[in-house]
Design a protein around this motif. Structure first.
Motif, short mmCIF file in Angstrom:
data_model
loop_
_atom_site.label_atom_id
_atom_site.label_comp_id
_atom_site.label_asym_id
_atom_site.label_seq_id
_atom_site.Cartn_x
_atom_site.Cartn_y
_atom_site.Cartn_z
N GLU A 113 -2.44 12.24 45.75
CA GLU A 113 -0.75 12.02 45.66
C GLU A 113 0.12 12.96 46.50
O GLU A 113 1.30 12.99 46.30
CB GLU A 113 -0.47 11.43 44.40
N ALA A 114 -0.69 14.05 47.02
CA ALA A 114 0.01 15.12 47.54
C ALA A 114 1.03 14.50 48.72
O ALA A 114 0.58 13.72 49.60
CB ALA A 114 -0.80 16.17 48.11
N PRO A 115 2.22 14.81 48.82
CA PRO A 115 3.10 14.10 49.92
C PRO A 115 2.69 15.08 51.12
O PRO A 115 2.00 15.91 51.33
CB PRO A 115 4.57 14.43 49.47
N PRO A 116 3.39 14.34 52.19
CA PRO A 116 2.89 14.97 53.63
C PRO A 116 3.50 16.54 53.84
O PRO A 116 4.45 16.86 53.09
CB PRO A 116 4.05 14.28 54.49
N ASN A 117 3.04 17.37 54.39
CA ASN A 117 3.28 18.82 54.35
C ASN A 117 2.55 19.20 55.68
O ASN A 117 2.03 18.74 56.40
CB ASN A 117 2.40 19.29 53.03
N PRO A 118 2.81 20.68 55.88
CA PRO A 118 2.31 21.54 56.97
C PRO A 118 0.62 21.03 57.05
O PRO A 118 0.09 21.04 58.45
CB PRO A 118 2.42 22.80 56.71
N ALA A 119 -0.21 20.82 56.50
CA ALA A 119 -1.68 20.70 56.39
C ALA A 119 -1.71 19.31 56.84
O ALA A 119 -3.02 18.81 57.55
CB ALA A 119 -2.34 20.92 55.12
N SER A 120 -1.14 18.34 56.40
CA SER A 120 -1.32 16.78 56.77
C SER A 120 -0.03 16.15 56.72
O SER A 120 0.60 15.78 55.80
CB SER A 120 -2.28 16.13 55.84
N ARG A 121 0.27 15.49 57.87
CA ARG A 121 1.38 14.33 58.13
C ARG A 121 1.21 13.15 56.98
O ARG A 121 2.23 12.78 56.70
CB ARG A 121 1.58 14.13 59.62
N THR A 122 0.01 13.05 56.60
CA THR A 122 -0.16 11.82 55.94
C THR A 122 -0.19 12.35 54.32
O THR A 122 -0.30 11.38 53.45
CB THR A 122 -1.34 10.98 56.12
N GLY A 123 -0.31 13.62 54.16
CA GLY A 123 -0.50 14.13 52.83
C GLY A 123 -1.71 14.04 52.37
O GLY A 123 -2.70 14.11 53.00
N GLY A 124 -2.21 14.32 51.07
CA GLY A 124 -3.31 14.35 50.45
C GLY A 124 -3.95 15.91 50.72
O GLY A 124 -4.04 16.61 49.47
N PHE A 125 -4.25 16.28 51.56
CA PHE A 125 -4.51 17.81 51.91
C PHE A 125 -3.64 18.72 51.94
O PHE A 125 -2.46 18.25 52.47
CB PHE A 125 -5.42 17.85 53.31
N TYR A 126 -3.73 19.83 51.43
CA TYR A 126 -2.78 20.91 51.41
C TYR A 126 -3.37 22.29 51.46
O TYR A 126 -4.32 22.26 50.92
CB TYR A 126 -1.60 20.64 50.24
N TYR A 127 -2.45 23.55 51.66
CA TYR A 127 -3.01 24.60 51.73
C TYR A 127 -2.46 25.30 50.70
O TYR A 127 -1.44 25.27 49.98
CB TYR A 127 -2.55 25.43 53.00
N MET A 128 -3.32 26.29 50.12
CA MET A 128 -2.83 27.19 49.02
C MET A 128 -3.44 28.72 49.37
O MET A 128 -4.49 28.64 50.20
CB MET A 128 -3.66 26.78 47.69
N ASP A 129 -2.83 29.67 48.78
CA ASP A 129 -3.26 30.97 49.20
C ASP A 129 -4.38 31.18 48.52
O ASP A 129 -4.75 30.65 47.35
CB ASP A 129 -2.04 31.93 48.26
N ARG A 130 -5.26 32.07 49.03
CA ARG A 130 -6.69 32.19 48.57
C ARG A 130 -6.70 33.07 47.45
O ARG A 130 -5.75 34.17 47.19
CB ARG A 130 -7.42 33.04 49.84
N THR A 131 -7.35 33.04 46.15
CA THR A 131 -7.51 33.83 45.25
C THR A 131 -8.89 34.42 45.11
O THR A 131 -9.63 34.07 45.96
CB THR A 131 -7.37 33.22 44.02
N ALA A 132 -9.08 35.66 44.28
CA ALA A 132 -10.41 35.95 44.16
C ALA A 132 -11.36 35.01 43.86
O ALA A 132 -12.77 35.22 43.93
CB ALA A 132 -10.23 37.34 43.16
N ASP A 133 -11.28 33.92 43.08
CA ASP A 133 -12.07 33.25 42.80
C ASP A 133 -12.46 32.11 44.13
O ASP A 133 -13.60 31.39 43.96
CB ASP A 133 -11.55 32.04 41.71
N ASP A 134 -11.69 32.12 45.06
CA ASP A 134 -12.26 31.43 46.24
C ASP A 134 -13.34 31.99 46.98
O ASP A 134 -13.43 32.87 47.58
CB ASP A 134 -11.06 30.95 47.30
#
Length: 149
Positions: A113-134
């Motif tokens: 249900e993620a809306p369109p964003n810089p990662a994907s014009r159709t939504g779904g995928f999105y980017y997040m800041d990397r954390t120590a757990d990644d």
């Protein structure tokens, strides 16, 4: 265009059989025929060693999001992991994207249900800041939270 499929992917069908379900039981569960289940299992066995994006991503991807540029990169990763050759332009695009993720300290996440964003014009995928757990480029889902947040 391919028709709508009633049956799940081959891995799921094999798991159901391994749990002891009959062809008739699977057919009834999915509203298919026994012969349809049998044919799907035969195809699944023929493709059992082939890796797909499902082997790379920890999420079930909505069909609306399966034709994105990100999915193209993920499919290249799956082909590499299978030992198949990958065309040079596809490799270049993949490595450019991976370098960009690394330089920007980002990881990939997904929620249907993620809306369109810089990662994907159709939504779904999105980017997040990397954390120590990644540990890699993909944010692993948190149990009981399919969005991984």
């Amino acid at each position: 265009m391919a028709g709508w499929r009633k049956l799940p992917d081959g891995r799921t069908l094999r798991e159901l059989r391994e749990r002891g379900m009959t062809l008739a039981g699977i057919a009834e569960l999915y509203g298919a025929t026994e012969s349809g289940v049998h044919r799907a299992l035969m195809r699944a066995d023929a493709n059992a060693g082939r890796r797909t994006y499902r082997d790379v991503l920890p999420w079930a991807i909505d069909p609306a999001h399966r034709s994105t540029a990100i999915m193209a990169h993920i499919r290249v990763i799956a082909r590499q992991r299978s030992g198949h050759s990958v065309p040079e332009p596809d490799l270049l695009a993949l490595h450019t994207w991976l370098d960009w993720l690394c330089e920007n300290r980002l990881v990939l996440n997904y929620h249907p249900e993620a809306p369109p964003n810089p990662a994907s014009r159709t939504g779904g995928f999105y980017y997040m800041d990397r954390t120590a757990d990644d540990e890699w480029i993909i944010r692993q889902p948190v149990p009981d939270n399919p969005g991984g947040n």
